[in-house]
Scaffold this motif. Structure first.
Motif, PDB file in Angstrom:
ATOM      1  N   ASP A 236      -0.150  -4.011   3.382  1.00 31.91           N
ATOM      2  CA  ASP A 236       1.085  -4.793   3.499  1.00 31.91           C
ATOM      3  C   ASP A 236       2.331  -3.920   3.373  1.00 31.91           C
ATOM      4  OD1 ASP A 236      -0.295  -7.195   3.766  1.00 31.91           O
ATOM      5  OD2 ASP A 236      -0.380  -7.522   1.602  1.00 31.91           O
ATOM      6  N   ILE A 237       2.188  -2.603   3.453  1.00 32.27           N
ATOM      7  CA  ILE A 237       3.322  -1.716   3.195  1.00 32.27           C
ATOM      8  C   ILE A 237       4.476  -1.946   4.158  1.00 32.27           C
ATOM      9  CG2 ILE A 237       2.358   0.155   4.615  1.00 32.27           C
ATOM     10  CD1 ILE A 237       3.611   2.091   2.529  1.00 32.27           C
ATOM     11  N   PHE A 238       4.181  -2.273   5.419  1.00 33.79           N
ATOM     12  CA  PHE A 238       5.262  -2.498   6.387  1.00 33.79           C
ATOM     13  C   PHE A 238       6.044  -3.761   6.047  1.00 33.79           C
ATOM     14  CE2 PHE A 238       1.818  -0.321   8.719  1.00 33.79           C
ATOM     15  CZ  PHE A 238       2.446   0.892   8.893  1.00 33.79           C
ATOM     16  N   ILE A 239       5.330  -4.779   5.564  1.00 34.45           N
ATOM     17  CA  ILE A 239       5.995  -6.015   5.139  1.00 34.45           C
ATOM     18  C   ILE A 239       6.897  -5.731   3.956  1.00 34.45           C
ATOM     19  CG2 ILE A 239       5.633  -8.330   4.222  1.00 34.45           C
ATOM     20  CD1 ILE A 239       2.967  -8.404   5.731  1.00 34.45           C
ATOM     21  N   VAL A 240       6.412  -4.905   3.028  1.00 34.25           N
ATOM     22  CA  VAL A 240       7.199  -4.572   1.841  1.00 34.25           C
ATOM     23  C   VAL A 240       8.442  -3.777   2.232  1.00 34.25           C
ATOM     24  CG1 VAL A 240       7.206  -3.333  -0.348  1.00 34.25           C
ATOM     25  CG2 VAL A 240       5.187  -4.629   0.335  1.00 34.25           C
ATOM     26  N   GLU A 241       8.286  -2.798   3.118  1.00 36.14           N
ATOM     27  CA  GLU A 241       9.438  -2.003   3.558  1.00 36.14           C
ATOM     28  C   GLU A 241      10.501  -2.898   4.183  1.00 36.14           C
ATOM     29  OE1 GLU A 241       6.975   2.108   4.652  1.00 36.14           O
ATOM     30  OE2 GLU A 241       7.707   0.784   6.239  1.00 36.14           O
ATOM     31  N   SER A 242      10.076  -3.802   5.039  1.00 34.95           N
ATOM     32  CA  SER A 242      11.020  -4.723   5.680  1.00 34.95           C
ATOM     33  C   SER A 242      11.668  -5.641   4.657  1.00 34.95           C
ATOM     34  CB  SER A 242      10.308  -5.549   6.752  1.00 34.95           C
ATOM     35  OG  SER A 242       9.802  -4.728   7.777  1.00 34.95           O
ATOM     36  N   GLU A 243      10.894  -6.083   3.681  1.00 27.21           N
ATOM     37  CA  GLU A 243      11.423  -6.990   2.664  1.00 27.21           C
ATOM     38  C   GLU A 243      12.456  -6.286   1.795  1.00 27.21           C
ATOM     39  OE1 GLU A 243      11.899 -10.702   1.129  1.00 27.21           O
ATOM     40  OE2 GLU A 243      10.742 -10.057   2.869  1.00 27.21           O
ATOM     41  N   ILE A 244      12.205  -5.026   1.450  1.00 30.57           N
ATOM     42  CA  ILE A 244      13.180  -4.264   0.660  1.00 30.57           C
ATOM     43  C   ILE A 244      14.477  -4.101   1.447  1.00 30.57           C
ATOM     44  CG2 ILE A 244      13.682  -1.995  -0.331  1.00 30.57           C
ATOM     45  CD1 ILE A 244      10.674  -1.774  -0.973  1.00 30.57           C
ATOM     46  N   ALA A 245      14.356  -3.728   2.712  1.00 29.27           N
ATOM     47  CA  ALA A 245      15.548  -3.549   3.548  1.00 29.27           C
ATOM     48  C   ALA A 245      16.290  -4.867   3.724  1.00 29.27           C
ATOM     49  CB  ALA A 245      15.150  -2.981   4.905  1.00 29.27           C
ATOM     50  N   ARG A 246      15.547  -5.937   3.956  1.00 27.76           N
ATOM     51  CA  ARG A 246      16.176  -7.250   4.156  1.00 27.76           C
ATOM     52  C   ARG A 246      16.911  -7.704   2.897  1.00 27.76           C
ATOM     53  NH1 ARG A 246      15.278 -12.815   3.750  1.00 27.76           N
ATOM     54  NH2 ARG A 246      13.583 -12.474   2.282  1.00 27.76           N
ATOM     55  N   SER A 247      16.276  -7.570   1.765  1.00 26.64           N
ATOM     56  CA  SER A 247      16.896  -7.993   0.511  1.00 26.64           C
ATOM     57  C   SER A 247      18.135  -7.162   0.204  1.00 26.64           C
ATOM     58  CB  SER A 247      15.891  -7.873  -0.640  1.00 26.64           C
ATOM     59  OG  SER A 247      14.787  -8.727  -0.437  1.00 26.64           O
ATOM     60  N   THR A 248      18.086  -5.876   0.529  1.00 29.04           N
ATOM     61  CA  THR A 248      19.234  -5.007   0.280  1.00 29.04           C
ATOM     62  C   THR A 248      20.427  -5.423   1.125  1.00 29.04           C
ATOM     63  OG1 THR A 248      17.759  -3.160  -0.245  1.00 29.04           O
ATOM     64  CG2 THR A 248      20.037  -2.619   0.313  1.00 29.04           C
ATOM     65  N   VAL A 249      20.188  -5.667   2.404  1.00 29.75           N
ATOM     66  CA  VAL A 249      21.279  -6.101   3.282  1.00 29.75           C
ATOM     67  C   VAL A 249      21.852  -7.434   2.805  1.00 29.75           C
ATOM     68  CG1 VAL A 249      21.883  -6.830   5.621  1.00 29.75           C
ATOM     69  CG2 VAL A 249      20.381  -4.863   5.278  1.00 29.75           C
TER      70      VAL A 249
END
Length: 714
Positions: A236-249
């Motif tokens: 699930d690492i790609f989902i996590v990376e996207s989630e971190i970026a999304r939450s940051t924005v």
């Protein structure tokens, strides 16, 4: 005012508007009761309220012209005429503008409410607005400290994801990594990169379990704005990376990105392929021929595990392009020089096509395509379109801006090149190439102190890089401080002894001072033999040497031009003319008008002038004048440009302008020893101004020659 209020009472505006308010209140009461009963979104209440309130300005405007009765709208007569005026075009236009205006305000308000509601639903509490961020390399939290490739790769991927967000400046990973390697804390790094926030974190993988912890830090006061821990399966690492970026924005920007809308272009169905890809990235970052070869193999292995892995194709194309032989023009002297340029271009383009076929929205793919077009295919204009596409897809791509700068500079579009370079520097201020190029451009614009500060900063941050010393060598050379310049060139050459440019600049400066014996101690390269012979005034041997070279290279026009130039300097003008005139048709325009001296065009023009061939000489001179004007309009300040101005004025028989240009060249650092032998300005050197300048040049060269001898560096 009394008249206005009287008219309002006559038209019964309040009598019409007050019932509307009552109607609004009633509808809102009904909606507030019905909404939870039928399980509607709480936003439905807001939507109804905003719609009703947006209708108020419309109601007020209509109530001025109409009575709202049970039988419909009744037009109100004018007070003065007692007649009813038609509701004409002007009134309809005003009504439309009021409707659109109130509707727009309502839409913006409701959109903001939607964003805040979505953030609240996600548990995001926005406490800070920022437009810039740096993602620091994550810490390797593994017990064996063997997951650095994953920690660094994770930060790069999140940086790439954030870089696709409009309005958010994202510092380049290369800058954050360089500062992190110095052991600086996140706040110091953020301030050095001039960003508002820093995202830090740690990563650990045990078996198939992934644990990532992230923190968003305010650079102003080191306050933690947001922190989160993600414990998922490694798949699930790609989902996590996207989630971190999304939450940051969503935390920093006055916007909201929904779940799944910020996807990772580096995703693959094979986690093994992703691990190998990240290991390839680790090798790529080392930037040595050996590491680049290793990176190529790893990217090929990643593709072997997942033939649909678009990002791996991009990385492979990038690596192959960087392994090519040839000049890249972005602050480095060459690519890594392993592959033939044409082969590298073909392989790189093939992989880019495969990547775009699988994902046409990959910014990096367009950037690499632009690079190959510019430097391996020599198609600068087409390269710009690809680089602009890359920047559009990823506005924080420092690499795309850097390559765009190099292409624009190559095309002579210096103002645009400077803008692209400043953008690259803003995003990636620690980059050695960006700092070096910026120093060069500052010096060209006459901002010598600023250029010196930039080069000194580069030296302090990267003492083992030759580029800072080479930059300072150029500055001291332009100041005519030859002894200081030689020391810097010597330092650059000692760091990078295989770099031809540093060696030639170092030895060339010795030769400018006439220190032939000292130069001979440093090189046995036959390249310098003609210059040795010229300075030693062994003219017969010089011409024999050059004629031998012509016989050995009969199809090389540059050898004949070099021979002609030596003939000019030793006074054999007729021999020089015979060699120069035929060269007019053997050089392309790009070769003919090389700046800053517009050479060999101006030497060919001189030969044509000497033969009274104005028909062919004048177009050449006009083009050189255009090139010079273009450089000066771009605020390029250079002694070589001034000397070109003196030569052009001399060929146009404008003695006054030629004297002024030669004086400017001297003031800006022109000290070329061969000036006294240049037949193009020979008439000028017979004037008092010319004689005075030559005396000053000779005196200065003698002074510098003695200072260099005292350095004891040979």
């Amino acid at each position: 005012m009394p008249s206005l209020f009287a008219e309002i009472r006559r038209r019964k505006v309040f009598q019409t508007f007050v019932p509307y308010l009552g109607f609004v209140w009633l509808i809102l009461q009904i909606v507030s009761v019905v909404t939870p009963m039928v399980n509607l979104s709480p936003l439905f209440n807001t939507l109804v309220a905003v719609t009703l309130f947006a209708g108020m300005p419309v109601m007020l405007y209509l109530s001025w012209y109409f009575d709202f009765t049970m039988d419909g709208l009744v037009a109100i007569a004018d007070n003065e005429t007692g007649k009813v005026s038609p509701f004409g075009l002007s009134r309809w236009t005003i009504l439309l503008l009021i409707t659109l205006g109130s509707g727009f305000v309502a839409y913006r308000y409701f959109s903001n409410v939607q964003i805040e509601f979505a953030k609240a639903s996600d548990g995001i509490k926005q406490t800070f607005i920022a437009d810039s961020i740096a993602v620091l390399p994550f810490k390797d939290a593994s017990a064996d400290q063997d997951q650095a490739f994953l920690a660094q790769g994770l930060a790069e991927e999140i940086t790439s994801l954030l870089g696709r967000t409009d309005g958010l400046k994202v510092a380049a990973s290369s800058s954050t990594s360089a500062l992190a390697e110095k052991g600086l804390d996140p706040v110091t790094i953020a301030r050095r990169l001039q960003v508002d926030t820093a995202l830090t974190g740690s990563v650990r993988v045990i078996g198939d379990q992934l644990k990532i912890r992230v923190e968003l830090v305010d650079a102003a006061d080191a306050k933690v704005l947001w922190s989160e821990t993600f414990a998922r399966k490694f798949s699930d690492i790609f989902i996590v990376e996207s989630e971190i970026a999304r939450s940051t924005v969503n935390m920093l920007q006055d916007t909201y990105i929904e779940t799944g809308s910020l996807t990772n272009s580096a995703s693959t169905k094979s986690t093994d392929a992703y691990v190998i890809y990240l290991k390839g990235r680790e090798q790529y970052r080392k930037q040595t021929p050996e590491s680049m070869k290793a990176a190529r193999k790893l990217f090929e292995q990643a593709i072997g595990l997942d033939p649909e892995y678009a990002q791996a194709y991009v990385a492979l194309a990038d690596t192959i392009a960087m392994l090519a032989k040839g000049t890249n023009g972005i602050g480095h002297d060459a690519f890594f020089g392993v592959l033939d340029g044409d082969i590298a271009r073909q392989l790189s383009e093939q992989n880019i096509e495969k990547a775009l076929l699988r994902n046409p929205e990959l910014s990096e793919a367009y950037a690499i395509r632009g690079l190959t077009l510019a430097y391996l295919s020599k198609q600068s204009d087409e390269a710009l379109s690809f680089l602009d596409k890359a920047i559009k897809l990823s506005p924080s791509s420092a690499k795309s801006y850097m390559w765009k700068f190099a292409v624009l500079d190559k095309l002579g579009r210096y103002s645009e090149a400077w803008q692209a370079l400043e953008k690259a520097y803003l995003l990636d201020p620690i980059s050695i190439a960006n700092q070096s190029n910026r120093g060069f451009y500052l010096s060209q614009q006459g901002l010598i102190q600023e250029a010196e500060n930039q080069y000194n900063l580069l030296i302090s941050e990267f003492p083992n890089s030759p580029l800072g010393y080479a930059g300072m060598a150029s500055i001291e050379y332009n100041r005519a401080n030859y002894s200081e310049s030689i020391l810097y060139w010597k330092q650059a050459h000692s760091i990078s002894p295989d770099n031809d440019r540093y060696e030639k600049s170092y030895i060339g400066l010795l030769l400018e001072l006439g220190l032939v014996n000292e130069a001979r101690k440093l090189t046995s390269d036959s390249f310098y033999i003609p210059t040795f012979l010229l300075i030693e005034k062994k003219h017969s041997e010089l011409i024999d040497e050059m004629n031998t070279r012509i016989l050995a290279n009969p199809d090389d026009p540059w050898v004949r031009f070099e021979t002609a130039f030596y003939q000019m300097l030793i006074g054999n003008n007729s021999a020089a003319e015979k060699l120069l005139v035929p060269l007019l048709t053997e050089f392309s325009d790009g070769e003919l008008y090389n700046m800053p001296l517009c050479s060999p065009a101006i030497e060919i023009a001189w030969a044509l002038v000497e033969q009274d061939n104005n028909k062919e000489s004048q177009p050449i001179l006009r083009e050189c004048e255009r090139q010079l004007d273009n450089a000066r309009q771009e605020n390029i300040k250079d002694a070589f440009a001034d000397y070109l101005g003196a030569r052009l004025a001399a060929l146009n028989n404008n003695e006054k302008l030629a004297s002024q240009e030669l004086s400017n060249a001297f003031e800006n650092g022109w000290r070329q020893w061969w000036t006294k032998y240049d037949p193009i300005i020979a008439p000028l050197l017979e004037t008092d101004t010319g004689k005075d300048i030559m005396i000053k040049i000779d005196d200065h060269l003698q002074k510098e020659r003695e200072e260099v001898k005292q350095l004891n560096i040979f």
